[in-house]
Design an enzyme around this catalytic site. Structure first.
Site, PDB file in Angstrom:
ATOM      1  N   ASP A  70       0.843  -1.194   0.000  1.00 45.86           N
ATOM      2  CA  ASP A  70       0.000   0.000   0.000  1.00 45.86           C
ATOM      3  C   ASP A  70       0.880   1.247   0.000  1.00 45.86           C
ATOM      4  OD1 ASP A  70      -1.934   1.889   0.218  1.00 45.86           O
ATOM      5  OD2 ASP A  70      -2.537   1.387   2.269  1.00 45.86           O
ATOM      6  N   LYS A 115       1.512   7.903   0.462  1.00 48.16           N
ATOM      7  CA  LYS A 115       1.906   7.954   1.867  1.00 48.16           C
ATOM      8  C   LYS A 115       3.287   8.579   1.990  1.00 48.16           C
ATOM      9  CE  LYS A 115      -0.429   3.717   3.463  1.00 48.16           C
ATOM     10  NZ  LYS A 115      -1.342   4.318   4.447  1.00 48.16           N
ATOM     11  N   ASP A 141       0.116  -5.135   4.547  1.00 46.92           N
ATOM     12  CA  ASP A 141      -1.281  -4.756   4.327  1.00 46.92           C
ATOM     13  C   ASP A 141      -2.117  -5.900   3.728  1.00 46.92           C
ATOM     14  OD1 ASP A 141      -3.069  -2.726   4.850  1.00 46.92           O
ATOM     15  OD2 ASP A 141      -2.857  -1.765   2.898  1.00 46.92           O
ATOM     16  N   GLU A 152      -7.960   2.494   0.139  1.00 43.40           N
ATOM     17  CA  GLU A 152      -8.149   1.481  -0.901  1.00 43.40           C
ATOM     18  C   GLU A 152      -8.706   0.170  -0.343  1.00 43.40           C
ATOM     19  OE1 GLU A 152      -5.466   1.811   0.737  1.00 43.40           O
ATOM     20  OE2 GLU A 152      -4.915  -0.259   1.195  1.00 43.40           O
ATOM     21  N   ARG A 211     -11.066  -0.549   1.809  1.00 42.69           N
ATOM     22  CA  ARG A 211     -12.533  -0.652   1.837  1.00 42.69           C
ATOM     23  C   ARG A 211     -13.086  -0.887   0.441  1.00 42.69           C
ATOM     24  NH1 ARG A 211     -12.941   5.207   4.478  1.00 42.69           N
ATOM     25  NH2 ARG A 211     -11.047   4.371   5.410  1.00 42.69           N
TER      26      ARG A 211
HETATM   27  N1  BES Z   1      -3.336   0.113   5.131  1.00 40.32           N
HETATM   28  C1  BES Z   1      -3.731   1.365   5.631  1.00 40.32           C
HETATM   29  C2  BES Z   1      -4.056   1.344   7.121  1.00 40.32           C
HETATM   30  C3  BES Z   1      -2.911   1.059   8.053  1.00 40.32           C
HETATM   31  C4  BES Z   1      -2.244   2.093   8.662  1.00 40.32           C
HETATM   32  C5  BES Z   1      -2.576  -0.224   8.388  1.00 40.32           C
HETATM   33  C6  BES Z   1      -1.225   1.829   9.550  1.00 40.32           C
HETATM   34  C7  BES Z   1      -1.547  -0.494   9.268  1.00 40.32           C
HETATM   35  C8  BES Z   1      -0.884   0.539   9.860  1.00 40.32           C
HETATM   36  C9  BES Z   1      -4.977   1.843   4.901  1.00 40.32           C
HETATM   37  O1  BES Z   1      -5.101   1.456   3.583  1.00 40.32           O
HETATM   38  C10 BES Z   1      -4.940   3.322   4.905  1.00 40.32           C
HETATM   39  O2  BES Z   1      -4.069   3.869   4.291  1.00 40.32           O
HETATM   40  N2  BES Z   1      -5.873   3.944   5.605  1.00 40.32           N
HETATM   41  C11 BES Z   1      -5.932   5.362   5.690  1.00 40.32           C
HETATM   42  C12 BES Z   1      -7.375   5.746   5.570  1.00 40.32           C
HETATM   43  C13 BES Z   1      -7.566   7.214   5.371  1.00 40.32           C
HETATM   44  C14 BES Z   1      -7.028   7.639   4.024  1.00 40.32           C
HETATM   45  C15 BES Z   1      -9.028   7.528   5.465  1.00 40.32           C
HETATM   46  C16 BES Z   1      -5.365   5.762   7.033  1.00 40.32           C
HETATM   47  O3  BES Z   1      -5.556   5.058   8.018  1.00 40.32           O
HETATM   48  O4  BES Z   1      -4.688   6.791   7.084  1.00 40.32           O
HETATM   49 ZN    ZN Z   2      -4.131  -0.235   3.028  1.00 42.75          ZN
HETATM   50 MN    MN Z   3      -4.149   2.788   2.248  1.00 42.17          MN
END
Ligand code: BES
Ligand code: ZN
Ligand code: MN
Length: 490
Positions: free
Chosen positions: A267, A274, A285, A346, A348
């Site tokens: 991811d 990110k 992920d 992504e 969801r």
């Molecule tokens: N895979 C990440 C969530 C994640 C964060 C998992 C840290 C493990 C450790 C997910 O796809 C993500 O990026 N979520 C975003 C959602 C936001 C854009 C609404 C997040 O948590 O920042």
């Molecule tokens: Zn993710």
């Molecule tokens: Mn993500």
């Protein structure tokens, strides 16, 4: 390694082993087993424990060589804290400490004696001690040169649990094996654990454990209308893989269960890229996918009476000329349209289409496992998973299983009012809400794809991996949730 329960009432002072490990409470000075060993050692056990200020706190331990005064070469006391706070899964800490000490002392045999006088069943004592030993031995060292590999020399492990059955050990072995498989996949770099590799792994599981396998590629998923899953995959040259493994019990009891896992093998965040520190661990992920694909094999081996489907929509989330964009409107498999306001949300999207696919199987229960939101880690800390549901009785059953399995999970609500954050002017909804409440808006988004089927969403972004060795956990993937799934379905 040979694993056995010794159900004899043989005193510990007469057990021949390289490492005799006792789980002890903070009242260990009154523990008959300890005082007998101390007497045989001429009083040095308790004196040395005193000198080293061993208080039997949880996670503490104390070791002593017996210098030929006992048939056991070494004694290891592992603290369990206060007797009133004991629960059987704590024995994983004892087993794991035994395994780790066995490795550093080159022990070939180890005996673990759980504490006596608790209300835990003999099977639970044996099972969790054995799981601890097996998980404490886990190493992910395939990329290390030989001189940095620390392998133990264990040939046999035995657990002192009078009355315990061999079935308890079998359960422990299959659980630990599923956890190790999950950890292996999670720990692999994203370049190795690609969607294609996960599909191969599913194939190996299917062959070895007698399961049915179906794997769909990009074109087939497009044809099925999985517009959200396919959009996430379009930024990567790696072929997406939609994996569906089925276990059909020989003696079915009629219940059908779908286990859906998030399978984002890397991811990057996509165009909503990110920052580097946030991307560093994003090979993990795909934990949800690894969890369901690994665990279904254990469910088959342990002859679960339920028909189980493990489903994982696997893809990378990458940047590139073909990547899906902010403002794109995607059509999901259930027909709902989604406006993208953050390509990093992504998970969801991939899960939404996987849930719709699962609905087609007419399951009685659905569970999804996903490293879904950083917000869930903010809410509950790094060790506790968030649980969300559309069906309280099912969530209660799940949380009860988690407690019995010794995994920390906590329910979060799915407040309808938060849904206003997902309102879109151009589509049925957006994929992302505001920062506050992020774990729950993600849950609310998924809820749009589960219909009336009882469903539990498990956000394991926190406990899926750890940066510190702890008890039976080693650095990297933890295999969290495997034990609870088995507890719920066996
Ligand atoms: N895979 C990440 C969530 C994640 C964060 C998992 C840290 C493990 C450790 C997910 O796809 C993500 O990026 N979520 C975003 C959602 C936001 C854009 C609404 C997040 O948590 O920042
Ligand atoms: Zn993710
Ligand atoms: Mn993500």
């Amino acid at each position: 390694m040979k694993l056995a329960v010794s159900s004899s009432e043989q005193p510990l002072t007469s057990i021949t082993t390289d490492l005799l490990t006792l789980g002890v409470f903070d009242d260990y000075r009154e523990d008959r087993r300890v005082t007998d060993l101390d007497a045989a050692l001429g009083g040095v056990l308790l004196r040395a424990a005193d000198e080293e200020q061993f208080k039997a706190k949880k996670l503490s331990s104390f070791a002593l060589h017996s210098h030929g005064k006992l048939p056991a070469a070494r004694i290891l006391l592992v603290g369990l804290g206060a007797r009133k706070d004991f629960s059987a899964p704590d024995l994983r800490l004892v087993g794991a400490r035994a395994a780790r000490t066995a490795a550093t002392t080159s022990a070939r045999s180890v005996t673990v004696a759980p504490p006596t006088g608790t209300d835990a069943s003999p099977d639970a004592l044996a099972r969790f001690s054995a799981e601890g030993i097996l998980l404490g031995r886990y190493r992910f060292d395939k990329y290390l040169s030989e001189d940095r590999r620390q392998r133990d020399k264990l040939e046999s492990a035995s657990i002192v649990a009078p009355g315990a059955s061999n079935a308890a050990l079998t359960r422990a072995e299959h659980t630990a094996a599923a956890i190790a498989r999950t950890r292996d996949l999670v720990n692999e770099p994203a370049a190795a654990a690609t969607p294609t590799r996960l599909a191969e792994f599913a194939g190996e599981m299917a062959r070895e454990h007698g399961l049915e396998l179906k794997v769909l590629g990009r074109a087939e998923c497009t044809a099925l209308g999985m517009g959200m899953f396919v959009a996430v995959a379009q930024g990567s040259p790696q072929e997406p893989r939609f994996i569906h493994v089925t276990y059909k019990p020989k003696k079915p009891n009629g219940k059908r269960v779908a286990l859906i896992g998030k399978g984002v093998t890397f991811d990057s965040g996509g165009l909503s890229l990110k920052p580097s520190p946030g991307m560093e661990d994003m090979k993990t992920d795909m934990t949800g996918a690894a969890t369901v694909l690994s665990t279904i094999a254990a469910l088959a081996d342990l002859e679960s009476p339920f028909e189980v489907h493990a489903i994982a929509a696997c893809t990378e989330n990458m940047i590139g000329g073909g990547a899906y964009k902010l403002g794109d409107v995607l059509r999901s498999m259930n027909g709902k349209t989604v406006e993208i306001n953050n390509t990093d949300a992504e998970g969801r999207l991939t899960l939404g289409d996987a849930l719709t696919y699962a609905l087609g199987l007419k399951p009685d229960e659905m569970f999804d496992f996903a490293t879904l939101t950083g917000a869930c880690v903010v809410a509950l800390g790094p060790h506790i998973a968030g649980v969300m549901t559309n069906n309280q009785p099912l969530a209660d059953a799940w949380l009860k299983a988690a407690r019995s399995a010794g995994e920390d999970m906590w329910q979060l609500p799915l407040p309808e009012r938060l849904k206003e954050q997902l309102k879109s002017e151009v589509a049925d909804m957006k994929n992302t809400g505001e920062r506050y409440g992020g774990a729950m808006t993600a849950g609310l988004f998924l809820k749009e794809f589960v219909g009336d089927v009882p469903w539990v969403h498990i956000d394991l972004a926190g406990p899926s991996a750890t940066t510190k060795e702890w008890g039976h956990l080693s650095v990297g993937g933890t295999g969290f949730a495997v034990a609870t799934i088995i507890e719920h379905l066996v």
